[in-house]
Design a protein around this motif. Structure first.
Motif, PDB file in Angstrom:
ATOM      1  N   LEU A 166     -26.228 -24.631 -14.455  1.00 16.31           N
ATOM      2  CA  LEU A 166     -25.144 -23.564 -14.949  1.00 16.31           C
ATOM      3  C   LEU A 166     -23.689 -23.913 -14.476  1.00 16.31           C
ATOM      4  CD1 LEU A 166     -26.751 -20.293 -14.315  1.00 16.31           C
ATOM      5  CD2 LEU A 166     -25.702 -20.845 -16.277  1.00 16.31           C
ATOM      6  N   GLY A 170     -20.396 -24.576 -16.893  1.00 16.11           N
ATOM      7  CA  GLY A 170     -19.182 -24.017 -16.450  1.00 16.11           C
ATOM      8  C   GLY A 170     -18.035 -25.248 -16.400  1.00 16.11           C
ATOM      9  N   ARG A 177     -11.555 -25.508 -22.629  1.00 15.12           N
ATOM     10  CA  ARG A 177     -10.490 -24.815 -22.591  1.00 15.12           C
ATOM     11  C   ARG A 177      -9.126 -25.862 -22.333  1.00 15.12           C
ATOM     12  NH1 ARG A 177     -14.528 -21.635 -22.063  1.00 15.12           N
ATOM     13  NH2 ARG A 177     -14.148 -19.313 -22.525  1.00 15.12           N
ATOM     14  N   GLU A 200     -30.496 -19.814 -19.178  1.00 13.23           N
ATOM     15  CA  GLU A 200     -29.223 -19.064 -19.372  1.00 13.23           C
ATOM     16  C   GLU A 200     -28.100 -20.104 -19.749  1.00 13.23           C
ATOM     17  OE1 GLU A 200     -28.053 -16.543 -16.239  1.00 13.23           O
ATOM     18  OE2 GLU A 200     -30.045 -15.763 -16.154  1.00 13.23           O
ATOM     19  N   PHE A 204     -25.368 -20.309 -22.625  1.00  9.04           N
ATOM     20  CA  PHE A 204     -23.885 -20.191 -22.570  1.00  9.04           C
ATOM     21  C   PHE A 204     -23.581 -21.456 -23.256  1.00  9.04           C
ATOM     22  CE2 PHE A 204     -22.337 -17.240 -19.347  1.00  9.04           C
ATOM     23  CZ  PHE A 204     -23.339 -16.403 -18.978  1.00  9.04           C
TER      24      PHE A 204
ATOM     25  N   MET B  27     -13.893 -13.463 -16.992  1.00  5.26           N
ATOM     26  CA  MET B  27     -15.286 -13.518 -17.644  1.00  5.26           C
ATOM     27  C   MET B  27     -16.105 -12.375 -17.375  1.00  5.26           C
ATOM     28  SD  MET B  27     -15.964 -17.223 -15.717  1.00  5.26           S
ATOM     29  CE  MET B  27     -17.467 -17.672 -16.637  1.00  5.26           C
ATOM     30  N   LYS B  50      -9.354 -15.125 -26.290  1.00  6.46           N
ATOM     31  CA  LYS B  50     -10.716 -15.011 -26.067  1.00  6.46           C
ATOM     32  C   LYS B  50     -10.935 -16.348 -25.222  1.00  6.46           C
ATOM     33  CE  LYS B  50     -12.198 -12.788 -30.369  1.00  6.46           C
ATOM     34  NZ  LYS B  50     -12.709 -12.708 -31.417  1.00  6.46           N
ATOM     35  N   ASP B  51     -10.473 -17.376 -24.972  1.00  3.09           N
ATOM     36  CA  ASP B  51     -10.776 -18.373 -23.962  1.00  3.09           C
ATOM     37  C   ASP B  51     -10.224 -17.922 -22.596  1.00  3.09           C
ATOM     38  OD1 ASP B  51     -12.231 -19.836 -25.702  1.00  3.09           O
ATOM     39  OD2 ASP B  51     -10.548 -21.411 -25.770  1.00  3.09           O
ATOM     40  N   MET B  54     -12.811 -14.019 -21.321  1.00  3.58           N
ATOM     41  CA  MET B  54     -14.123 -14.159 -22.020  1.00  3.58           C
ATOM     42  C   MET B  54     -15.228 -13.145 -22.111  1.00  3.58           C
ATOM     43  SD  MET B  54     -16.193 -17.419 -20.828  1.00  3.58           S
ATOM     44  CE  MET B  54     -17.898 -17.287 -20.901  1.00  3.58           C
ATOM     45  N   SER B  56     -18.869 -12.686 -21.803  1.00  2.80           N
ATOM     46  CA  SER B  56     -20.131 -13.455 -21.652  1.00  2.80           C
ATOM     47  C   SER B  56     -21.364 -12.943 -22.184  1.00  2.80           C
ATOM     48  CB  SER B  56     -20.153 -13.427 -20.068  1.00  2.80           C
ATOM     49  OG  SER B  56     -19.062 -14.040 -19.340  1.00  2.80           O
ATOM     50  N   PRO B  57     -22.241 -13.838 -22.235  1.00  2.00           N
ATOM     51  CA  PRO B  57     -23.697 -13.261 -22.711  1.00  2.00           C
ATOM     52  C   PRO B  57     -24.106 -12.487 -21.642  1.00  2.00           C
ATOM     53  CG  PRO B  57     -23.450 -15.635 -23.130  1.00  2.00           C
ATOM     54  CD  PRO B  57     -22.181 -15.542 -22.466  1.00  2.00           C
ATOM     55  N   ALA B  59     -26.007 -12.277 -18.776  1.00  2.00           N
ATOM     56  CA  ALA B  59     -26.751 -12.883 -17.675  1.00  2.00           C
ATOM     57  C   ALA B  59     -25.849 -13.191 -16.633  1.00  2.00           C
ATOM     58  CB  ALA B  59     -27.240 -13.957 -18.204  1.00  2.00           C
ATOM     59  N   GLY B  62     -25.632 -16.525 -15.072  1.00  2.00           N
ATOM     60  CA  GLY B  62     -25.034 -17.347 -15.805  1.00  2.00           C
ATOM     61  C   GLY B  62     -23.605 -17.034 -15.683  1.00  2.00           C
ATOM     62  N   ILE B  63     -23.007 -16.067 -15.542  1.00  2.00           N
ATOM     63  CA  ILE B  63     -21.548 -15.748 -15.433  1.00  2.00           C
ATOM     64  C   ILE B  63     -21.163 -16.359 -14.151  1.00  2.00           C
ATOM     65  CG2 ILE B  63     -20.107 -13.860 -14.900  1.00  2.00           C
ATOM     66  CD1 ILE B  63     -21.621 -12.166 -16.956  1.00  2.00           C
ATOM     67  N   GLY B  65     -22.570 -18.785 -12.345  1.00  2.00           N
ATOM     68  CA  GLY B  65     -23.061 -20.222 -12.273  1.00  2.00           C
ATOM     69  C   GLY B  65     -21.751 -20.780 -13.166  1.00  2.00           C
ATOM     70  N   THR B  66     -21.583 -20.438 -14.060  1.00  2.00           N
ATOM     71  CA  THR B  66     -20.453 -21.192 -15.209  1.00  2.00           C
ATOM     72  C   THR B  66     -19.254 -20.873 -14.403  1.00  2.00           C
ATOM     73  OG1 THR B  66     -20.310 -19.225 -16.433  1.00  2.00           O
ATOM     74  CG2 THR B  66     -21.751 -21.014 -17.148  1.00  2.00           C
ATOM     75  N   VAL B  68     -18.374 -20.746 -11.269  1.00  2.00           N
ATOM     76  CA  VAL B  68     -18.206 -21.737 -10.239  1.00  2.00           C
ATOM     77  C   VAL B  68     -18.065 -23.047 -10.828  1.00  2.00           C
ATOM     78  CG1 VAL B  68     -19.702 -23.491  -8.750  1.00  2.00           C
ATOM     79  CG2 VAL B  68     -20.085 -20.817  -8.680  1.00  2.00           C
ATOM     80  N   MET B  70     -16.269 -23.842 -13.555  1.00  2.00           N
ATOM     81  CA  MET B  70     -14.920 -23.654 -14.069  1.00  2.00           C
ATOM     82  C   MET B  70     -13.914 -23.713 -12.598  1.00  2.00           C
ATOM     83  SD  MET B  70     -15.341 -20.744 -16.906  1.00  2.00           S
ATOM     84  CE  MET B  70     -14.109 -20.909 -17.967  1.00  2.00           C
TER      85      MET B  70
END
Lengths: 388, 328
Positions: A166, A170, A177, A200, A204, B27, B50-51, B54, B56-57, B59, B62-63, B65-66, B68, B70
């Motif tokens: 994940l 990210g 972006r 997941e 994503f 997000m 939107k970027d 955002m 998010s799906p 999850a 997932g939110i 984890g992604t 982190v 970023m």
């Protein structure tokens, strides 16, 4: 592909009269993706012969560099195993037989692409710029071994299975972006694919069209759990399609196929064409880790079958056929790699220093008072024990 | 000075952060067009795209984890988890990556991100929507845990959490999202993390609380003063971790009595940590009465037909304070 001629369980289980998803008319029609077949790729057969018309014709220098990296990976693997058995190394996860996956997935990455390794990815880490001495510190339990070296855009390797996938997505989301035209590659295994977070991550990545390549090394085993106990569908690449991620299955013991597949996937990612899942079919010929004894759960004759699919031997046949590498030259490469590993070991022995006084230093940017108090208490313990 | 609710002040802080720093992005589930289920992010996607805001799906793992990932790249993600009860889906990523990547990389990666999430009871919600499990995050090395108690400090603390170089769990007391208004200055303001606030100085007894519980405690404090002549020193923790031990210890040395009030469960709750610190840090010899905790029982949060009986109320506080005042 090793199993290319045999129907997969997924195919066996699919009744022919059921239309494939994505081909339903009306309101349930697929939004955009073609949920077609899984592409599969093999360039070198098990005898090192090139499949008709598929030779990517990489230049000599690239081929020899990749060959040397695979040999070095194996030499490092053998030495680490020996060091562990001699009590000079912590628990170690060998990589024997997966060298083509290792090098193939990172060879086309540049310094501004990102790579997220799992713990069995040391061959790829060496390629990316981690010194072997650094990796020895890592596996031997020195804190200084964990962070990536300066200038290497890698994550530290993941230990909790699949936990890095994940964050890798990210990273790729952030790259998109930032209009950063590079990509990320994340490496995990068949066992990791059972983790919810990996699914997941695929989702994503698909929604975000993130510039990432997922490389799932399906080596058939997650410690003692074979692939048929891990998944009800042994073609793991099909999972990518389910999420709308371009997916393919590659012979993971075929370095040319791995190089082609990841190069193409990375190119697509960088050009904004979204993520790819590559299932690299390979085999864990050795132990899960040095704490593992496969004879408890695995018939060793299974391993013998894979010895004939050795990715290095297969590649050397190809190189010999191209008049790039004689068997004497291959022996010289092996000897040079072995020496390089021994030199790294010497350096490791001379420079690795445990720093028990530093363990509080990096939890926060600024140490909170309560932690400082605990640090002083800990330092008093070290003083009492006479530890520098 | 506009007078605004906490939902509005949080929205303001997010708006200010997005405007000020293009590394900031939001997000979460339904935070875009919908503005979040509590409307904390209302209008922000229209303003920043939107970027940067955002959807998010669905999850939570997932939110986080992604987010982190970023943060590793250098962005400053602010991830909304729709209800704190769902944040446990993300425990994996919070523990393994968000909280420890700085340490794991010996300081090379900075995980400057915020996980915002509404917590606590009092809104007649369905099961899993009323939890107060801040203890989990306070128990996790590498995180900071912040809980505001009103519109003005919510804005300031959120701004500080976003600016912080380390990962912050920001628990929002949703029962007071719209319960009252406070004046906030036109200009952005911030306040330091890790500092408790003496909301009301007093001589007789210290009451330590935070978040939504500050309101019933204030009610009790007024009652104790007006009806019982008891002068309470009220402390709002604001940051749960790291905890401002000094302010707590100084107060209890002065008053000799202390009650901790929170919504979380009692065993290993924040109150347990507070009284342990008071016991360890030299308050012991000043105590004239036992330390007391008023908390939710160690039970799953009950269904809402009975929730009004579950959490400590002003009468509990008054009764306990009177008991401790009469201790001998």
């Amino acid at each position: 592909m090793p199993e290319a001629n045999q129907p997969t369980r997924a195919e066996q289980n699919t009744p022919s009269e059921v239309p494939p998803p994505g081909h339903i008319d009306g309101p349930f029609d697929s939004r955009s993706i073609d949920l077609g077949r899984i592409e599969s790729l093999q360039v070198l057969d098990e005898h090192g012969q090139v499949e008709d018309g598929l030779d990517p014709k990489y230049d000599d220098e690239t081929l020899l560099k990749v060959h040397r990296a695979m040999v070095l990976t194996r030499a490092f693997d053998a030495r680490m195993l020996a060091m562990q058995r001699q009590g000079q190394m912590g628990t170690f996860a060998p990589n024997l037989g997966q060298e083509a996956c290792m090098i193939g997935q990172v060879w086309s990455l540049g310094p501004d692409d990102w790579f997220a390794p799992s713990y069995r990815s040391f061959g790829a880490q060496i390629w990316r710029g981690w010194s072997m001495e650094h990796l020895m510190r890592l596996w031997a339990g020195y804190h200084s071994g964990f962070p990536p070296p300066d200038g290497v855009k890698d994550l530290p390797f993941s230990i909790v299975i699949g936990s890095h996938v994940l964050p890798s997505v990210g990273l790729a989301m952030a790259m998109r972006r930032a209009q950063d035209a590079h990509c990320a590659v994340v490496n995990f295994g068949d066992g990791a694919f059972s983790q919810g977070s990996v699914s997941e991550a695929l989702n994503f990545a698909a929604v975000e069209q993130a510039p990432i390549v997922f490389v799932c090394e399906n080596n058939g085993w997650a410690i003692s759990t074979p692939i048929d106990k891990q998944s009800g569908n042994d073609v793991l690449a099909t999972r990518g399609l389910g999420f709308g991620v371009r997916s393919l299955r590659v012979d993971g013991n075929d370095i040319l196929a791995m190089m082609m597949a990841t190069q193409e996937a990375c190119r697509r990612a960088r050009e904004g064409q979204g993520p790819t899942l590559i299932e690299a079919v390979t085999y864990r010929m050795s132990l899960h880790t040095t704490a593992d004894d496969p004879s408890v759960y695995r018939d060793e004759s299974l391993v013998d079958a894979w010895k004939n699919r050795c990715p290095i031997a297969r590649f050397e046949t190809y190189l010999a056929n191209r008049n790039l590498l004689s068997s004497e030259q291959a022996d010289q490469v092996r000897a040079a790699c072995e020496q390089e590993v021994l030199d790294a070991r010497t350096q490791f022995r001379e420079t690795a220093v445990a720093e028990p006084r530093q363990i509080f230093d990096h939890l926060y940017a600024e140490m909170p008072d309560e932690l400082e108090e605990q640090r002083l208490e800990y330092l008093r313990r070290l003083d009492r024990k006479g530890v520098k | 000075m506009p007078s605004i609710t906490m939902v509005e002040s949080l929205n303001l802080a997010l708006d200010e952060a997005l405007a000020q720093d293009n590394r900031v992005c939001l997000m979460g589930q339904d935070i875009g067009v919908n503005g979040g289920v509590f409307r904390v992010t209302k209008g922000l996607q229209a303003r920043y795209g939107k970027d940067r805001v955002m959807d998010s799906p669905l999850a939570e793992c997932g939110i986080i984890g992604t987010a982190v990932g970023m943060a590793i790249y250098g962005m400053k993600p602010i991830a909304e988890i729709q209800f704190s009860g769902f944040s446990l889906q993300a425990f994996d990523q919070i523990e393994q990556n968000m909280s420890r990547l700085r340490n794991r990389t010996q300081g090379r990666f900075e995980i400057s991100m915020v996980m915002r999430t509404p917590y606590g009871g009092g809104i007649r919600a369905v099961e899993h929507h009323s939890e107060s499990r801040e203890t989990y995050w306070a128990h996790t090395p590498g995180l900071k845990v912040v809980i505001p108690s009103g519109p003005r400090n919510a804005r300031s603390l959120l701004a500080a959490a976003i600016a912080d170089p380390d990962p912050v769990v920001f628990y929002e007391p949703k029962s007071i999202y719209r319960a009252f208004r406070e004046d906030v200055p036109e200009e952005p303001e911030t306040m330091p993390l890790g500092k408790a606030q003496v909301v009301r100085p007093g001589e007789d007894i210290t009451i330590i609380s935070y978040g939504a519980m500050i309101r019933p405690v204030r009610e009790a404090v007024d009652d104790l003063s007006d009806q019982h002549g008891i002068d309470v020193e009220l402390i709002d923790l604001l940051t749960i971790s790291p905890m401002d031990t000094t302010t707590l210890v100084e107060s209890v040395r002065k008053t000799g009595r202390c009650i901790v009030v929170h919504e979380g469960h009692r065993t290993c709750g924040i109150g347990a940590e507070v009284v342990a610190r008071l016991a360890e840090h030299g308050s012991f010899e000043y105590l004239v009465a036992p330390l007391r905790r008023l908390t939710a029982p160690d039970l799953p949060f009950p269904y809402f037909q009975v929730e009004q009986h579950f959490l400590p109320d002003p009468d509990d506080v008054v009764e306990t304070a009177c008991e401790l005042m009469n201790w001998n």
